[in-house]
Motif scaffolding. Structure first.
Motif, PDB file in Angstrom:
ATOM      1  N   HIS A 193      41.360  37.665  39.112  1.00  0.00           N
ATOM      2  CA  HIS A 193      40.719  37.450  37.806  1.00  0.00           C
ATOM      3  C   HIS A 193      41.052  38.599  36.850  1.00  0.00           C
ATOM      4  CE1 HIS A 193      38.587  34.424  40.068  1.00  0.00           C
ATOM      5  NE2 HIS A 193      38.231  35.361  40.930  1.00  0.00           N
ATOM      6  N   GLN A 194      40.936  39.837  37.375  1.00  0.00           N
ATOM      7  CA  GLN A 194      41.250  41.024  36.552  1.00  0.00           C
ATOM      8  C   GLN A 194      42.759  41.260  36.470  1.00  0.00           C
ATOM      9  OE1 GLN A 194      38.696  42.655  35.207  1.00  0.00           O
ATOM     10  NE2 GLN A 194      37.172  41.423  36.289  1.00  0.00           N
ATOM     11  N   ASP A 226      42.874  45.981  43.388  1.00  0.00           N
ATOM     12  CA  ASP A 226      41.430  46.213  43.317  1.00  0.00           C
ATOM     13  C   ASP A 226      41.041  47.466  44.102  1.00  0.00           C
ATOM     14  OD1 ASP A 226      38.802  44.255  42.707  1.00  0.00           O
ATOM     15  OD2 ASP A 226      38.508  45.832  44.212  1.00  0.00           O
ATOM     16  N   GLU A 234      35.567  36.142  46.474  1.00  0.00           N
ATOM     17  CA  GLU A 234      35.266  36.237  45.050  1.00  0.00           C
ATOM     18  C   GLU A 234      36.415  36.905  44.278  1.00  0.00           C
ATOM     19  OE1 GLU A 234      32.874  35.072  43.233  1.00  0.00           O
ATOM     20  OE2 GLU A 234      33.825  36.090  41.509  1.00  0.00           O
ATOM     21  N   LYS A 235      36.911  38.013  44.832  1.00  0.00           N
ATOM     22  CA  LYS A 235      37.923  38.778  44.091  1.00  0.00           C
ATOM     23  C   LYS A 235      39.343  38.252  44.262  1.00  0.00           C
ATOM     24  CE  LYS A 235      35.601  43.178  43.721  1.00  0.00           C
ATOM     25  NZ  LYS A 235      35.851  44.592  43.562  1.00  0.00           N
ATOM     26  N   THR A 236      39.664  37.766  45.486  1.00  0.00           N
ATOM     27  CA  THR A 236      41.065  37.420  45.763  1.00  0.00           C
ATOM     28  C   THR A 236      41.310  35.916  45.874  1.00  0.00           C
ATOM     29  OG1 THR A 236      40.860  37.432  48.172  1.00  0.00           O
ATOM     30  CG2 THR A 236      41.267  39.562  47.112  1.00  0.00           C
ATOM     31  N   ASN A 276      43.096  41.540  42.661  1.00  0.00           N
ATOM     32  CA  ASN A 276      42.016  40.817  41.997  1.00  0.00           C
ATOM     33  C   ASN A 276      42.647  39.757  41.081  1.00  0.00           C
ATOM     34  OD1 ASN A 276      39.978  40.060  40.090  1.00  0.00           O
ATOM     35  ND2 ASN A 276      38.791  41.807  40.863  1.00  0.00           N
TER      36      ASN A 276
END
Ligand code: ADP
Length: 499
Positions: A195-196, A200, A126-128, A193
């Protein structure tokens, strides 16, 4: 006025290269030095970071000397690199604390299994955008901190620096002034991350990695520091991207839906998905394509483990050909493979199947099958596997594909390229400049310093050498693909039946 050039540093897995490009995007100079691969234990692969730097610097000096190019003729330096390979060094001395752990190294596979058993894989994806695997940098960093005496204490005090090879080269080129990596390389660490667009905190805790180790993350195109290694000269370092992303840019796949495939030992396919990070449901990776002009663009990525390597296998193990190019003549001596399929799962099957236990198989042999049919089936297997990747990308992205841009050593094979086009029912386009990785790094650097104005100007430089168009009829294509899918299914059944 003297002509000026862009210098691309291409830090690969087996060699370091320096390539000079002119304003038309043509190569005007190239120097290459191989370096040693270290295999200290089964499954371990290491590089000496010093040797990487020395070979890279050596080629830089050599390419200038050979072409009688003055440093002031270099408008900017771009860097592209083998991805994920991890080095940690002492900030004060610049000394690596241990050999670099190469992307191929499997020593942290068990650590990945442990983290997987804690149910963390979905969070990481999800994050990477990545799959939890030893391939990526995070577990390599943890391993170095846990196994190098004194490393963790030093890291906690902020005395150590981590970098992938781009970051290490930037540090060395800038005489230790800049500790930075670009977003594409950061996106391969399992710590960033996507998206951000930040390291993270939750993932740093998960892998027990102190934030003080990490480099600043910069855009893929933009001046991030200066190359200060030629006395009296300061040249802007203005472009950085991991090798596959650089190749995507070098192929000018700059619009959503544009795809490139590199046919080397393995095959690497990337599809530009624009500013949208697409979550894959087909086991592909989501990765940052580049950050340019303040915009972050994404790509879907998939790889075939055994691509051109199946040709090497025919040459070195079966000995049916003397050299790789011989395969085209042999395979062309028959009109088709006569129902023979090779599934070259020598090291398991990658996306979209992901079966680590699958092994190479040959199906459909008859009394009439001969070397030529096997050679043809081997060549076709490269195209079938690539087509599987493209279909997975299309399914994830729901973007129609108009053409596939190709590069890498096996693309000289016209039979393979034609078969690829027939299978995909789309144009397969081979450019004139197939050094797309270095070219991509050069383009990113050149754009940052105004050497090239914009992507439109670059588009006008991209020239195709040959376009392969589908000629096969639909029924034939369907029956070939069905045969391949049966062969893959059968090899998976064989693999899963082991006790
Ligand atoms: P890498 O960068 O992975 O070392 P290259 O881009 O240099 O790979 O391509 C080398 C691969 O291409 C080898 O696996 C080789 O077998 C294959 N190859 C080279 N020439 C041909 C050819 N004419 N037909 C098919 N495969 C080829």
């Amino acid at each position: 006025m003297q002509p000026t050039f862009i210098l691309a540093l291409d830090q690969g897995t087996t060699s370091s290269r320096s390539i000079l490009f002119d304003k038309t995007g043509s190569i005007v100079g190239l120097a290459q030095k191989e370096f040693k691969q270290h295999y200290p234990q089964p499954g371990w692969v290491e590089h000496d970071a010093h040797e990487i730097w020395e070979t890279q610097l050596g080629t830089l000096v050599e390419v200038l000397a050979k072409g009688k190019i003055q440093p002031q003729q270099i408008a900017a330096v771009g860097i592209t690199n083998q991805r994920e390979t991890t080095v940690i060094w002492d900030r004060a001395t610049g000394e690596p604390i241990a050999p670099a752990i190469v992307w191929q190294d499997r020593r942290t596979a068990e650590l990945c299994d442990t983290i997987r058993s804690q149910g963390k894989a979905p969070l990481l994806q999800e994050k990477t955008g990545l799959i939890l695997d030893a391939y990526f940098s995070a577990t390599k960093i943890k391993w170095l901190l846990d196994h190098t005496p004194g490393a963790r204490e030093k890291a906690n005090k902020g005395e150590l620096a981590f970098g992938t090879m781009d970051c290490w080269l930037i540090w060395k080129l800038s005489n230790g002034n800049v500790h930075a990596t670009d977003v594409t390389n950061a996106s391969r660490t399992l710590l960033y991350n996507i998206h951000q667009l930040e390291w993270d905190k939750e993932l740093l805790e998960l892998f027990d990695i102190p934030a003080s180790l990490l480099p600043a993350v910069v855009a893929s195109s933009g001046v991030l520091g200066n190359c200060e290694v030629i006395p009296g000269h300061s040249i802007p370092i203005a472009g950085v991207a991991g090798d596959q992303q650089a190749a995507l840019f070098g192929q000018l796949c700059v619009d959503p839906g544009m795809v490139k495939n590199t046919y080397g030992t393995g095959c690497f396919m990337l599809m530009n998905t624009g500013e949208k990070a697409i979550h894959s449901t087909n086991n592909l990776l989501t990765t940052i394509a580049w950050q340019l002009d303040g915009k972050t663009e994404y790509a879907l990525e998939g790889s075939v483990f055994i691509g051109g390597a199946v040709v090497q296998w025919l040459r070195d193990q079966l000995k049916v050909i003397h050299s790789a190019p011989d395969i085209e003549k042999l395979a062309s001596s028959v009109p088709d493979s006569q129902g023979v399929y090779i599934v070259p799962a020598f090291a398991g099957l990658g996306a979209p199947y992901w079966n680590a236990y699958a092994r190479g198989t040959i199906f459909g042999l008859t009394r009439g099958s001969n070397q030529a049919h096997i050679a043809r089936a081997a060549l076709e297997s490269i195209a079938y596997q690539s087509a599987d990747l493209l279909r997975a990308m299309q399914a994830d992205a729901s973007i129609p594909i108009l053409e596939l841009r190709v590069d890498g050593g096996a693309t000289v094979n016209d039979l393979l390229m034609q078969f690829q086009s027939d299978l995909l029912d789309c144009h397969v386009v081979r450019p004139i400049v197939t050094e797309t990785t270095a070219l991509g790094a050069a383009y990113l650097a050149g754009l940052a310093v105004g050497y090239w104005q914009n992507k439109e100007e670059l588009r006008s430089l991209w020239k195709s050498d040959q376009v392969f168009k589908p000629t096969i009829d639909i029924a034939k294509r369907n029956s070939l693909v069905q045969g391949w899918q049966r062969a893959v299914k059968a090899s998976i059944v064989w693999a899963n039946d082991h006790t």
